[in-house]
Design a protein around this motif. Sequence first.
Motif, PDB file in Angstrom:
ATOM      1  N   GLY A  16       0.778  -1.227   0.000  1.00 43.98           N
ATOM      2  CA  GLY A  16       0.000   0.000   0.000  1.00 43.98           C
ATOM      3  C   GLY A  16       0.809   1.276   0.000  1.00 43.98           C
ATOM      4  N   VAL A  17       2.123   1.171  -0.182  1.00 43.04           N
ATOM      5  CA  VAL A  17       3.008   2.345  -0.182  1.00 43.04           C
ATOM      6  C   VAL A  17       3.672   2.467  -1.550  1.00 43.04           C
ATOM      7  N   ILE A  43      -3.010   8.948  -0.394  1.00 40.99           N
ATOM      8  CA  ILE A  43      -2.792   9.938   0.653  1.00 40.99           C
ATOM      9  C   ILE A  43      -1.312  10.286   0.643  1.00 40.99           C
ATOM     10  N   ARG A  44      -1.020  11.579   0.583  1.00 35.94           N
ATOM     11  CA  ARG A  44       0.374  12.025   0.603  1.00 35.94           C
ATOM     12  C   ARG A  44       0.841  12.070   2.050  1.00 35.94           C
ATOM     13  N   ILE A  45       1.834  11.271   2.376  1.00 40.95           N
ATOM     14  CA  ILE A  45       2.365  11.182   3.724  1.00 40.95           C
ATOM     15  C   ILE A  45       3.485  12.196   3.933  1.00 40.95           C
ATOM     16  N   ILE A  51       0.480   6.668   0.181  1.00 35.46           N
ATOM     17  CA  ILE A  51      -0.124   5.402   0.555  1.00 35.46           C
ATOM     18  C   ILE A  51      -1.572   5.377   0.096  1.00 35.46           C
ATOM     19  N   ASN A  52      -2.112   4.162  -0.006  1.00 30.69           N
ATOM     20  CA  ASN A  52      -3.548   4.058  -0.250  1.00 30.69           C
ATOM     21  C   ASN A  52      -4.231   3.904   1.110  1.00 30.69           C
ATOM     22  N   SER A  53      -5.527   3.804   1.109  1.00 26.75           N
ATOM     23  CA  SER A  53      -6.254   3.754   2.379  1.00 26.75           C
ATOM     24  C   SER A  53      -5.886   2.546   3.235  1.00 26.75           C
TER      25      SER A  53
END
Length: 57
Positions: A16-17, A43-45, A51-53
Amino acid sequence: MDYINKIKEKLKNNGGVITSKEFTRSNIPTIYLTRMVKTGELIRIDRGIYINSSGDY
């Protein structure tokens, strides 16, 4: 295979990354990062790390 499916496959294989460097290495235009963040698929970390949810960062 289109870019979105290619990205989803990479996310699946990487827990997921995904990083922007992986996009560059795979010749995927980075505009897809921006589009997927806007739609909530990613999602921008941090800078270059997404990453995704279901991703665990």
